[in-house]
Design a protein around this motif. Structure first.
Motif, PDB file in Angstrom:
ATOM      1  N   GLN A   7       0.672  -1.014   0.047  1.00 18.42           N
ATOM      2  CA  GLN A   7      -0.043  -0.116   0.007  1.00 18.42           C
ATOM      3  C   GLN A   7       1.016   1.277   0.082  1.00 18.42           C
ATOM      4  N   LYS A   8       0.297   2.275  -0.820  1.00 18.20           N
ATOM      5  CA  LYS A   8       1.285   3.479  -1.018  1.00 18.20           C
ATOM      6  C   LYS A   8       0.380   4.415  -0.065  1.00 18.20           C
ATOM      7  N   VAL A   9       1.392   5.630   0.450  1.00 16.05           N
ATOM      8  CA  VAL A   9       0.624   6.536   1.336  1.00 16.05           C
ATOM      9  C   VAL A   9       1.486   7.844   0.818  1.00 16.05           C
ATOM     10  N   ASN A  10       0.992   8.936   1.099  1.00 11.94           N
ATOM     11  CA  ASN A  10       1.232  10.313   0.637  1.00 11.94           C
ATOM     12  C   ASN A  10       2.235  11.059   1.976  1.00 11.94           C
ATOM     13  N   ILE A  11       3.222  11.546   1.647  1.00 11.30           N
ATOM     14  CA  ILE A  11       4.173  12.052   2.732  1.00 11.30           C
ATOM     15  C   ILE A  11       4.449  13.421   1.977  1.00 11.30           C
ATOM     16  N   LYS A  12       4.997  14.275   2.977  1.00  8.14           N
ATOM     17  CA  LYS A  12       5.589  15.451   2.359  1.00  8.14           C
ATOM     18  C   LYS A  12       6.743  15.778   3.478  1.00  8.14           C
ATOM     19  N   LEU A  13       8.116  15.872   3.216  1.00 11.80           N
ATOM     20  CA  LEU A  13       9.140  16.135   3.880  1.00 11.80           C
ATOM     21  C   LEU A  13       9.338  17.709   4.223  1.00 11.80           C
ATOM     22  N   LYS A  36      12.084  14.037  -2.534  1.00  7.69           N
ATOM     23  CA  LYS A  36      12.451  15.459  -2.562  1.00  7.69           C
ATOM     24  C   LYS A  36      11.674  15.920  -1.345  1.00  7.69           C
ATOM     25  N   ARG A  37      12.180  17.036  -0.827  1.00  7.23           N
ATOM     26  CA  ARG A  37      11.646  17.674   0.466  1.00  7.23           C
ATOM     27  C   ARG A  37      10.711  18.755  -0.384  1.00  7.23           C
ATOM     28  N   GLY A  38       9.525  18.992   0.595  1.00  9.06           N
ATOM     29  CA  GLY A  38       8.780  20.304   0.313  1.00  9.06           C
ATOM     30  C   GLY A  38       7.608  19.966  -0.821  1.00  9.06           C
ATOM     31  N   ILE A  39       7.735  18.747  -1.424  1.00  9.66           N
ATOM     32  CA  ILE A  39       6.383  18.163  -2.255  1.00  9.66           C
ATOM     33  C   ILE A  39       6.051  16.840  -1.780  1.00  9.66           C
ATOM     34  N   GLU A  40       4.645  16.747  -1.902  1.00  8.87           N
ATOM     35  CA  GLU A  40       4.019  15.570  -1.572  1.00  8.87           C
ATOM     36  C   GLU A  40       4.233  14.569  -2.612  1.00  8.87           C
ATOM     37  N   VAL A  41       4.764  13.320  -2.251  1.00  3.40           N
ATOM     38  CA  VAL A  41       4.919  12.297  -2.891  1.00  3.40           C
ATOM     39  C   VAL A  41       4.493  11.008  -2.235  1.00  3.40           C
ATOM     40  N   SER A  42       4.050   9.765  -3.175  1.00  4.97           N
ATOM     41  CA  SER A  42       3.587   8.683  -2.688  1.00  4.97           C
ATOM     42  C   SER A  42       4.677   7.755  -2.712  1.00  4.97           C
ATOM     43  N   VAL A  43       4.592   7.046  -1.468  1.00  3.52           N
ATOM     44  CA  VAL A  43       5.557   6.112  -1.194  1.00  3.52           C
ATOM     45  C   VAL A  43       5.109   4.769  -0.596  1.00  3.52           C
ATOM     46  N   VAL A  47       8.529   2.509   3.564  1.00  2.00           N
ATOM     47  CA  VAL A  47       9.183   3.844   3.656  1.00  2.00           C
ATOM     48  C   VAL A  47       8.990   4.921   4.489  1.00  2.00           C
ATOM     49  N   LYS A  48       7.406   5.189   4.667  1.00  2.98           N
ATOM     50  CA  LYS A  48       7.057   6.000   5.699  1.00  2.98           C
ATOM     51  C   LYS A  48       7.549   5.511   7.091  1.00  2.98           C
TER      52      LYS A  48
END
Length: 71
Positions: A7-13, A36-43, A47-48
């Motif tokens: 399962q993927k989740v969205n994160i933003k560093l 990348k920092r500052g943008i929402e990505v799906s991982v 990883v989260k």
């Protein structure tokens, strides 16, 4: 669970334009992800969880350092 079906989740560093600007590399089970920092990505969730674990360890280490310096 298969890596392809995890399962993927969205994160933003956090990104501040000064200290926290570099991409973050996370390796889980031999597979590396560059985030990348500052943008929402799906991982993948793993990883989260790896990032959360790393952040927790940083806080614990800093707390220890602070207590040693006060002694």
């Amino acid at each position: 669970m298969n890596k392809n079906t995890e399962q993927k989740v969205n994160i933003k560093l956090f990104y501040d334009g000064v200290r926290y600007t570099d991409d973050v590399t996370v390796t889980v089970n031999g597979k590396s992800y560059i985030i990348k920092r500052g943008i929402e990505v799906s991982v993948p969730k793993s990883v989260k969880y790896a990032l959360e674990s790393s952040q927790l360890q940083e806080r614990v280490a800093q707390k220890y350092i602070d207590t040693v310096h006060k002694a």
